[in-house]
Design an enzyme around this catalytic site. Structure first.
Site, PDB file in Angstrom:
ATOM      1  N   LYS A  48       6.504  15.526  -6.471  1.00 11.68           N
ATOM      2  CA  LYS A  48       7.297  15.637  -7.710  1.00 11.68           C
ATOM      3  C   LYS A  48       8.429  16.656  -7.592  1.00 11.68           C
ATOM      4  O   LYS A  48       8.737  17.379  -8.535  1.00 11.68           O
ATOM      5  CB  LYS A  48       6.390  15.960  -8.901  1.00 11.68           C
ATOM      6  CG  LYS A  48       5.247  14.982  -9.110  1.00 11.68           C
ATOM      7  CD  LYS A  48       5.734  13.528  -9.155  1.00 11.68           C
ATOM      8  CE  LYS A  48       6.574  13.226 -10.386  1.00 11.68           C
ATOM      9  NZ  LYS A  48       7.031  11.808 -10.403  1.00 11.68           N
ATOM     10  N   THR A  51      11.511  13.536  -4.543  1.00 10.45           N
ATOM     11  CA  THR A  51      11.323  12.708  -3.348  1.00 10.45           C
ATOM     12  C   THR A  51      12.050  11.376  -3.463  1.00 10.45           C
ATOM     13  O   THR A  51      12.782  10.965  -2.548  1.00 10.45           O
ATOM     14  CB  THR A  51       9.823  12.420  -3.124  1.00 10.45           C
ATOM     15  OG1 THR A  51       9.053  13.562  -3.480  1.00 10.45           O
ATOM     16  CG2 THR A  51       9.562  12.010  -1.690  1.00 10.45           C
ATOM     17  N   THR A  52      11.830  10.690  -4.571  1.00  7.96           N
ATOM     18  CA  THR A  52      12.444   9.374  -4.752  1.00  7.96           C
ATOM     19  C   THR A  52      13.953   9.494  -4.889  1.00  7.96           C
ATOM     20  O   THR A  52      14.707   8.639  -4.395  1.00  7.96           O
ATOM     21  CB  THR A  52      11.841   8.675  -5.988  1.00  7.96           C
ATOM     22  OG1 THR A  52      10.418   8.640  -5.856  1.00  7.96           O
ATOM     23  CG2 THR A  52      12.361   7.257  -6.133  1.00  7.96           C
ATOM     24  N   PHE A  81       6.196   5.703   3.362  1.00  2.00           N
ATOM     25  CA  PHE A  81       5.400   6.872   2.982  1.00  2.00           C
ATOM     26  C   PHE A  81       4.318   7.034   4.052  1.00  2.00           C
ATOM     27  O   PHE A  81       3.326   6.306   4.066  1.00  2.00           O
ATOM     28  CB  PHE A  81       4.806   6.640   1.598  1.00  2.00           C
ATOM     29  CG  PHE A  81       3.979   7.770   1.055  1.00  2.00           C
ATOM     30  CD1 PHE A  81       4.138   9.078   1.499  1.00  2.00           C
ATOM     31  CD2 PHE A  81       3.033   7.524   0.061  1.00  2.00           C
ATOM     32  CE1 PHE A  81       3.375  10.110   0.989  1.00  2.00           C
ATOM     33  CE2 PHE A  81       2.261   8.548  -0.461  1.00  2.00           C
ATOM     34  CZ  PHE A  81       2.430   9.835   0.005  1.00  2.00           C
ATOM     35  N   THR A 107       7.201  12.107   3.457  1.00  4.73           N
ATOM     36  CA  THR A 107       5.877  12.710   3.494  1.00  4.73           C
ATOM     37  C   THR A 107       5.788  13.841   2.480  1.00  4.73           C
ATOM     38  O   THR A 107       6.797  14.452   2.128  1.00  4.73           O
ATOM     39  CB  THR A 107       5.565  13.250   4.903  1.00  4.73           C
ATOM     40  OG1 THR A 107       4.224  13.735   4.924  1.00  4.73           O
ATOM     41  CG2 THR A 107       6.498  14.388   5.285  1.00  4.73           C
ATOM     42  N   HIS A 108       4.558  14.086   2.022  1.00  6.26           N
ATOM     43  CA  HIS A 108       4.269  15.286   1.219  1.00  6.26           C
ATOM     44  C   HIS A 108       3.451  16.296   2.025  1.00  6.26           C
ATOM     45  O   HIS A 108       3.013  17.309   1.474  1.00  6.26           O
ATOM     46  CB  HIS A 108       3.480  14.914  -0.041  1.00  6.26           C
ATOM     47  CG  HIS A 108       4.256  14.067  -1.023  1.00  6.26           C
ATOM     48  ND1 HIS A 108       5.553  14.341  -1.362  1.00  6.26           N
ATOM     49  CD2 HIS A 108       3.881  12.958  -1.727  1.00  6.26           C
ATOM     50  CE1 HIS A 108       5.957  13.432  -2.240  1.00  6.26           C
ATOM     51  NE2 HIS A 108       4.972  12.597  -2.480  1.00  6.26           N
ATOM     52  N   SER A 138       5.480  18.637 -13.819  1.00  6.65           N
ATOM     53  CA  SER A 138       5.715  17.261 -13.408  1.00  6.65           C
ATOM     54  C   SER A 138       4.508  16.680 -12.679  1.00  6.65           C
ATOM     55  O   SER A 138       4.134  15.522 -12.885  1.00  6.65           O
ATOM     56  CB  SER A 138       6.953  17.195 -12.508  1.00  6.65           C
ATOM     57  OG  SER A 138       7.314  15.855 -12.228  1.00  6.65           O
ATOM     58  N   PHE A 142       2.076  13.441 -13.495  1.00  9.90           N
ATOM     59  CA  PHE A 142       1.832  12.443 -12.456  1.00  9.90           C
ATOM     60  C   PHE A 142       0.332  12.251 -12.251  1.00  9.90           C
ATOM     61  O   PHE A 142      -0.164  11.124 -12.147  1.00  9.90           O
ATOM     62  CB  PHE A 142       2.493  12.878 -11.143  1.00  9.90           C
ATOM     63  CG  PHE A 142       2.225  11.936 -10.001  1.00  9.90           C
ATOM     64  CD1 PHE A 142       2.864  10.712  -9.925  1.00  9.90           C
ATOM     65  CD2 PHE A 142       1.322  12.279  -8.997  1.00  9.90           C
ATOM     66  CE1 PHE A 142       2.610   9.826  -8.871  1.00  9.90           C
ATOM     67  CE2 PHE A 142       1.067  11.424  -7.938  1.00  9.90           C
ATOM     68  CZ  PHE A 142       1.712  10.183  -7.879  1.00  9.90           C
ATOM     69  N   ARG A 257      10.018  10.613 -15.464  1.00 15.67           N
ATOM     70  CA  ARG A 257       9.732  11.064 -16.825  1.00 15.67           C
ATOM     71  C   ARG A 257      10.955  11.687 -17.491  1.00 15.67           C
ATOM     72  O   ARG A 257      11.504  11.144 -18.449  1.00 15.67           O
ATOM     73  CB  ARG A 257       8.559  12.050 -16.782  1.00 15.67           C
ATOM     74  CG  ARG A 257       7.826  12.261 -18.085  1.00 15.67           C
ATOM     75  CD  ARG A 257       6.610  13.132 -17.844  1.00 15.67           C
ATOM     76  NE  ARG A 257       6.970  14.394 -17.212  1.00 15.67           N
ATOM     77  CZ  ARG A 257       7.297  15.511 -17.872  1.00 15.67           C
ATOM     78  NH1 ARG A 257       7.287  15.514 -19.189  1.00 15.67           N
ATOM     79  NH2 ARG A 257       7.610  16.605 -17.216  1.00 15.67           N
TER      80      ARG A 257
END
Length: 295
Positions: A48, A51-52, A81, A107-108, A138, A142, A257
């Site tokens: 969050k 990334t996108t 991902f 990646t996270h 955020s 999620f 959001r």
């Protein structure tokens, strides 16, 4: 949905001491063995943190601002991902393996868990960091809508877990500091979400320079327009609304959001903010990273 209900709301599983969603832990050997290429580009973020957004920006750059090409598939297909797994579908690693170069992945993972091959091959990495308070808020929303993550509990309960690093992908503090350390010896661009909100043009130009690419002013304007929050929020190829509600319930909270800086003020009580600030000062002592909680 009966076949996947057993995958929902599972407890986190530690991977080398870092709490992870079970779907990541179960597939860790494949993730860890991912084979990188020198011309790969990996987008790394704490969850969050935009990334996108940065994924869509890079895909637009790779396609020279062609919005139709960038609507060829959902963002989670266009950008692999790495740690993604789901029954009946290719894993993120498998998806990356069949991509034509230059491959684009995300990646996270915290830096210490990044597959070694990406360091060895010197694959380029763009890291985006977001301030801790907005990240916490955020991520809470999620957690509520993403059913492959544990139940978050109430906001006070969740905030305690976030502060302790007892959330998926671990401590925000370790994550942002761990990745920042890699800037000194790896081809990497470290961006801040708040800078991207403040001046998207300036930050996209940084990305272009890092990728050693040039676009016309007209294409740059297309990229900026197409990747604005409102455009992406209404774009079914970017807003994750194609994911079934059984996995991501957009009625609980949309994936995209608010996309703002400072939303933490709507969640934190005065006491929570004071406690958070004291803990933040301890954990970030000695770090040169400076975050803005409002712009």
């Amino acid at each position: 949905m009966e076949s996947t209900v057993h995958l929902l709301r599972l407890k986190l599983v530690p991977v080398q001491g870092v709490p992870m969603p079970k779907f990541v832990a179960d597939n860790w050997p494949e993730i860890e063995a991912t084979q990188a290429r020198p011309d790969d580009l990996i987008i790394a973020t704490y969850p969050k943190a935009g990334t996108t957004w940065i994924s869509e920006i890079v895909d637009m750059i790779y396609n020279n601002g062609d919005t139709e090409k960038c609507k060829r598939n959902s963002i989670h297909v266009r950008v692999a991902f790495i740690e993604s797994t789901f029954p009946g579908l290719p894993t993120g690693v498998q998806q990356l393996n069949v991509m034509k170069p230059p491959r684009l992945g995300k990646t996270h993972l915290p830096a210490q868990l990044m597959p070694k091959s990406f360091w060895d091959k010197k694959s380029k990495i763009i890291y985006v960091a977001r301030n801790a308070k907005d990240s916490a808020v955020s991520y809470f929303h999620f957690y509520k809508m993403a059913k492959r993550y544990p139940e978050p509990g109430t906001w006070p309960e969740y905030l305690e877990k976030f502060i302790a690093g007892d959330v998926a992908y671990g401590s925000w503090y370790d994550h942002v500091k761990g990745w920042e350390e890699k800037v000194h010896d790896h081809p990497m661009l470290y961006l801040f979400y708040e800078d991207m909100k403040e001046d998207p043009r300036r930050e996209v130009l940084k990305v272009l320079r890092f990728l050693e690419r040039e676009v016309s002013d007209e294409v740059l304007e297309k990229i900026l327009h197409h990747t604005s929050f409102q455009e992406m929020k209404s774009n079914p190829m970017a807003n994750y609304e194609a994911i079934p509600d059984a996995l991501m319930d957009h009625n609980v909270s949309p994936f995209m959001r608010k996309g703002i800086t400072g939303d933490w003020k709507n969640m934190f009580t005065v006491a929570q903010n004071e406690t958070f600030d004291e803990d933040y000062e301890r954990k970030m002592a000695g770090s040169t990273l400076r975050f803005r909680t409002e712009i």
